[in-house]
Scaffold this active site. Sequence first.
Site, PDB file in Angstrom:
ATOM      1  N   GLU A 118     -25.668 100.807 122.760  1.00 37.48           N
ATOM      2  CA  GLU A 118     -24.266 101.051 123.107  1.00 37.48           C
ATOM      3  C   GLU A 118     -23.914 100.213 124.322  1.00 37.48           C
ATOM      4  O   GLU A 118     -24.798  99.778 125.054  1.00 37.48           O
ATOM      5  CB  GLU A 118     -24.071 102.538 123.475  1.00 37.48           C
ATOM      6  CG  GLU A 118     -24.383 103.468 122.336  1.00 37.48           C
ATOM      7  CD  GLU A 118     -24.390 104.938 122.766  1.00 37.48           C
ATOM      8  OE1 GLU A 118     -23.868 105.258 123.851  1.00 37.48           O
ATOM      9  OE2 GLU A 118     -24.950 105.747 122.009  1.00 37.48           O
ATOM     10  N   LYS A 120     -22.611  99.814 128.097  1.00 36.68           N
ATOM     11  CA  LYS A 120     -22.597 100.681 129.279  1.00 36.68           C
ATOM     12  C   LYS A 120     -21.259 100.464 129.986  1.00 36.68           C
ATOM     13  O   LYS A 120     -21.042  99.452 130.658  1.00 36.68           O
ATOM     14  CB  LYS A 120     -23.756 100.367 130.213  1.00 36.68           C
ATOM     15  CG  LYS A 120     -23.808 101.314 131.389  1.00 36.68           C
ATOM     16  CD  LYS A 120     -25.070 101.205 132.185  1.00 36.68           C
ATOM     17  CE  LYS A 120     -25.179 102.328 133.201  1.00 36.68           C
ATOM     18  NZ  LYS A 120     -24.130 102.319 134.206  1.00 36.68           N
ATOM     19  N   ASP A 122     -18.318 100.767 132.564  1.00 36.33           N
ATOM     20  CA  ASP A 122     -18.346 100.942 134.009  1.00 36.33           C
ATOM     21  C   ASP A 122     -17.112 101.724 134.436  1.00 36.33           C
ATOM     22  O   ASP A 122     -16.109 101.160 134.869  1.00 36.33           O
ATOM     23  CB  ASP A 122     -18.374  99.568 134.683  1.00 36.33           C
ATOM     24  CG  ASP A 122     -18.698  99.687 136.152  1.00 36.33           C
ATOM     25  OD1 ASP A 122     -19.146 100.763 136.578  1.00 36.33           O
ATOM     26  OD2 ASP A 122     -18.484  98.707 136.879  1.00 36.33           O
ATOM     27  N   TYR A 229     -19.711 109.283 124.276  1.00 33.27           N
ATOM     28  CA  TYR A 229     -20.984 108.719 123.834  1.00 33.27           C
ATOM     29  C   TYR A 229     -22.085 109.746 123.572  1.00 33.27           C
ATOM     30  O   TYR A 229     -23.182 109.376 123.190  1.00 33.27           O
ATOM     31  CB  TYR A 229     -21.494 107.654 124.816  1.00 33.27           C
ATOM     32  CG  TYR A 229     -21.577 108.123 126.261  1.00 33.27           C
ATOM     33  CD1 TYR A 229     -22.431 109.142 126.658  1.00 33.27           C
ATOM     34  CD2 TYR A 229     -20.787 107.518 127.235  1.00 33.27           C
ATOM     35  CE1 TYR A 229     -22.498 109.562 127.967  1.00 33.27           C
ATOM     36  CE2 TYR A 229     -20.848 107.936 128.553  1.00 33.27           C
ATOM     37  CZ  TYR A 229     -21.707 108.958 128.907  1.00 33.27           C
ATOM     38  OH  TYR A 229     -21.768 109.377 130.203  1.00 33.27           O
ATOM     39  N   LYS A 318     -29.157  96.136 132.136  1.00 40.75           N
ATOM     40  CA  LYS A 318     -27.977  95.619 132.835  1.00 40.75           C
ATOM     41  C   LYS A 318     -27.722  94.140 132.527  1.00 40.75           C
ATOM     42  O   LYS A 318     -28.668  93.359 132.377  1.00 40.75           O
ATOM     43  CB  LYS A 318     -28.165  95.780 134.352  1.00 40.75           C
ATOM     44  CG  LYS A 318     -28.321  97.214 134.833  1.00 40.75           C
ATOM     45  CD  LYS A 318     -27.096  98.035 134.628  1.00 40.75           C
ATOM     46  CE  LYS A 318     -26.240  98.294 135.771  1.00 40.75           C
ATOM     47  NZ  LYS A 318     -26.360  98.880 136.938  1.00 40.75           N
ATOM     48  N   CYS A 412       2.065  87.154 164.109  1.00 44.60           N
ATOM     49  CA  CYS A 412       2.196  86.852 162.684  1.00 44.60           C
ATOM     50  C   CYS A 412       1.939  85.361 162.431  1.00 44.60           C
ATOM     51  O   CYS A 412       2.530  84.513 163.113  1.00 44.60           O
ATOM     52  CB  CYS A 412       3.593  87.244 162.210  1.00 44.60           C
ATOM     53  SG  CYS A 412       3.935  86.692 160.535  1.00 44.60           S
ATOM     54  N   CYS A 415       5.571  83.835 161.484  1.00 49.08           N
ATOM     55  CA  CYS A 415       6.767  83.807 162.335  1.00 49.08           C
ATOM     56  C   CYS A 415       6.443  84.018 163.806  1.00 49.08           C
ATOM     57  O   CYS A 415       7.334  84.030 164.644  1.00 49.08           O
ATOM     58  CB  CYS A 415       7.760  84.864 161.866  1.00 49.08           C
ATOM     59  SG  CYS A 415       7.195  86.536 162.200  1.00 49.08           S
ATOM     60  N   CYS A 430       3.333  92.763 160.371  1.00 49.45           N
ATOM     61  CA  CYS A 430       4.352  92.012 161.085  1.00 49.45           C
ATOM     62  C   CYS A 430       5.636  92.804 160.881  1.00 49.45           C
ATOM     63  O   CYS A 430       6.027  93.056 159.744  1.00 49.45           O
ATOM     64  CB  CYS A 430       4.509  90.603 160.501  1.00 49.45           C
ATOM     65  SG  CYS A 430       6.008  89.792 161.085  1.00 49.45           S
ATOM     66  N   CYS A 435      10.982  87.767 159.076  1.00 49.18           N
ATOM     67  CA  CYS A 435       9.775  86.937 158.907  1.00 49.18           C
ATOM     68  C   CYS A 435       9.869  86.156 157.591  1.00 49.18           C
ATOM     69  O   CYS A 435      10.028  86.744 156.521  1.00 49.18           O
ATOM     70  CB  CYS A 435       8.547  87.833 158.905  1.00 49.18           C
ATOM     71  SG  CYS A 435       7.043  86.991 158.410  1.00 49.18           S
TER      72      CYS A 435
HETATM   73  S1  IVH Z   1     -25.747 108.131 128.179  1.00 48.94           S
HETATM   74  C1  IVH Z   1     -28.642 110.772 129.920  1.00 48.94           C
HETATM   75  N1  IVH Z   1     -24.291 106.142 127.328  1.00 48.94           N
HETATM   76  O1  IVH Z   1     -23.933 105.502 132.886  1.00 48.94           O
HETATM   77  C2  IVH Z   1     -27.900 109.650 129.491  1.00 48.94           C
HETATM   78  N2  IVH Z   1     -24.188 106.705 129.627  1.00 48.94           N
HETATM   79  O2  IVH Z   1     -26.330 106.199 134.794  1.00 48.94           O
HETATM   80  C3  IVH Z   1     -26.772 109.300 130.364  1.00 48.94           C
HETATM   81  N3  IVH Z   1     -22.647 105.312 130.927  1.00 48.94           N
HETATM   82  O3  IVH Z   1     -22.202 107.395 134.695  1.00 48.94           O
HETATM   83  C4  IVH Z   1     -25.578 109.079 129.656  1.00 48.94           C
HETATM   84  N4  IVH Z   1     -21.979 104.036 129.279  1.00 48.94           N
HETATM   85  O4  IVH Z   1     -21.459 107.848 132.274  1.00 48.94           O
HETATM   86  C5  IVH Z   1     -24.641 106.878 128.391  1.00 48.94           C
HETATM   87  N5  IVH Z   1     -23.054 104.381 126.448  1.00 48.94           N
HETATM   88  C6  IVH Z   1     -23.403 105.140 127.483  1.00 48.94           C
HETATM   89  C7  IVH Z   1     -22.878 104.920 128.770  1.00 48.94           C
HETATM   90  C8  IVH Z   1     -23.298 105.724 129.824  1.00 48.94           C
HETATM   91  C9  IVH Z   1     -21.847 104.297 130.562  1.00 48.94           C
HETATM   92  C10 IVH Z   1     -22.732 105.838 132.290  1.00 48.94           C
HETATM   93  C11 IVH Z   1     -22.725 107.330 132.396  1.00 48.94           C
HETATM   94  C12 IVH Z   1     -23.247 107.534 133.775  1.00 48.94           C
HETATM   95  C13 IVH Z   1     -24.179 106.385 133.946  1.00 48.94           C
HETATM   96  C14 IVH Z   1     -25.594 106.861 133.862  1.00 48.94           C
END
Ligand code: IVH
Length: 681
Positions: A118, A120, A122, A229, A318, A412, A415, A430, A435
């Site tokens: 999946e 991740k 942010d 998720y 990551k 400023c 000006c 300012c 200005c």
């Molecule tokens: S699973 C126990 N799936 O990542 C598993 N988390 O460090 C934890 N996050 O803030 C959750 N995308 O909200 C999972 N596809 C995804 C995710 C995800 C983002 C975030 C989660 C949490 C952080 C965990």
Amino acid sequence: MTEKTDSENLTQLRIEELRSQLNRHNSLYYQENSPEILDSEYDALMRELQELEQQHPQYASANSPTQRVGAPPAKKFTTVIHKLPMLSLANAFNKDEFLSWNERVSKLLSNKMDFVCELKYDGLAISATYENGNLVKGATRGDGNKGEDVTNNLKTIKRLPLKLSGTYPSILEVRGEVVFPISDFKKFNVARSADGLTEYTNPRNAAAGALRQLDPAETAKRPLDVFIYALGYFDGDVPCETQVDSLEYLSNLGFNINEHNLLVNSVDQVIEYYSRCVDIQTKLNYVCDGVVVKVNRLDFQRHLGAVGREPRWAIAFKFPSEKKETTLLDIRFNVGRTGSINPYAILKPVQIGGANIRQATLHNEDYIKSKDLRVGDTVIIERAGEVIPQVIHAVTHKRDGSETELKMPTHCPMCNHPIFSSDDEAMSYCVNSRCPAQLSKMVEHFVSKGAMDIQGLGPKQINLLMAENLIQDASDLYDLRNHQDRAMEIERIGETSLENLITAIDESRQQPLERVLTALGIKHVGPEVAELLSQRFQNVDKIMGASETEIQNIPGIGPRIASSILSYFSNPSNIKLVNKLRAAGLKLVNELSYHPDQQVFINKVFVVTGRMENFSRTDIQDRIKTLGGKVTSTVSKKTDFLVVGSDPGSKLAQANLLEINILDESQFLDLIQDLLSNNDQ
Ligand code: IVH
């Protein structure tokens, strides 16, 4: 007792230092929504601490930030105890780290496993609980065991169902991530800065800020989205044996499940997915900082369990963060429309993510001081899924003593007027209303799309016209026709573009009062407030003569806005501007015929959609407004009527779902007739 060696002492000191830094950053991130470091820097500190604690177990502590997620919730929301803890994820920062995770898990399972890959996201982790299919509780993650009750704020997120479809257990909790779409984030920041508010550094902070509003109406104005998720706690049966089953089940219940989720059966396929996502993520409208790889079978997940705060069955792989080293050549300042003095970095140009970065915002004086950035420093800049490149820190060991510390200007830069700064605000201002920098920003705002919408006039042209003294403020634009010859002489303004510009300026005289009010750039008066003022007072003179109480009595306008309006009109140079605009022929009167005795739609909210037969949509909207009603663009529980023409699209379905009154064109006209005739009696 043996004496501690120097190196042991140093280790212990470093551990303590890391704990205190992480605690501080946790609090900045979770409590104050104003992190000072990027996630990647936070991850690096956490990782260093985890490693030191592993190598030196004698210094372990139950209170270490490695033992918990985040910090306790802030006081202002009530607390929600999570029935199942909301865990965190271990990170893999490269392929080798991912492969060793796979090896560890394979050994523990001694079984072949599939993975679900999946993205991740942010954003902000949330939990949503449904009782008998109804959304009853929404919470943030908080410290993993208890979070904040943000039920009403979560309810404003359109893609989170309030009622589930299909079959579900009596209690069902789901977990997901709330995100702020990147395109909306950019617009949102433009609007914030136009209102004299500080911009959010990235979409995650903007999402956190939105979700932690005490007033859900404020959250509703911010276009949050959510990806679900995982299943959380449930009471009863769910037909899921794997993560993939749960995603499908959640999708059938009506949740927004990400289209990029993928079931794979080998490590190679995970790596292929990861590489694809490194490319895909740059094109998405939400920020992702990696992929999450999860063991698919739920019984395997249970068997693997968790170590501390991190499940063994999942890992965040990551994306490489795009960091570059460069030199901070200079710190300069520009002046915003409200007079704010905004520092920015001039950088030795570097390529990041395909873009050539030469400048970066430095936000304000506190930001520069907290990072101790000095001109001449070697600095690290990063664009890790961030929309705006950030200077993250100085490489202090590369200093040679020639670097110079920040000196905030006392005057400023445009000006030379003395700058005003107060102890309780990070920004300096300012305060010279003449200005030129502020004036040119004001003109920029005046001509912008949501205001007078005069096309063909960008910052460059505005500055050129100002430099030639052809305009001193926005009202002078309307006199430009009389100075065409001089304007023509300005290099870079060609004949045709000048002709087009003058036509656009002329046409803008037709903009209604609410646009003119928006264009004035009164702090906190955006299009919505301008419309309320126009509806209530009908002309600018009445607004200028209104008392603070009269303004505050308008539903939707609070003391902060009222006082800003009053203060704006107490300034003689603003009155002069309004009078010059009046003389230029702008509409300072609401021309929609307003009859105080015909306000039959007061407090009623309408959405108009589809193609009308006899009127344009704008005609219908104007009619609603003259009768005292409010027109919005999205159907929600607050909508009273949907006026619908042909080809209505999704708004009709949404209105049906929410059981909102639906009127076609003739029913709408009948309703007006009825109400007006009742009114006469
Ligand atoms: S699973 C126990 N799936 O990542 C598993 N988390 O460090 C934890 N996050 O803030 C959750 N995308 O909200 C999972 N596809 C995804 C995710 C995800 C983002 C975030 C989660 C949490 C952080 C965990």
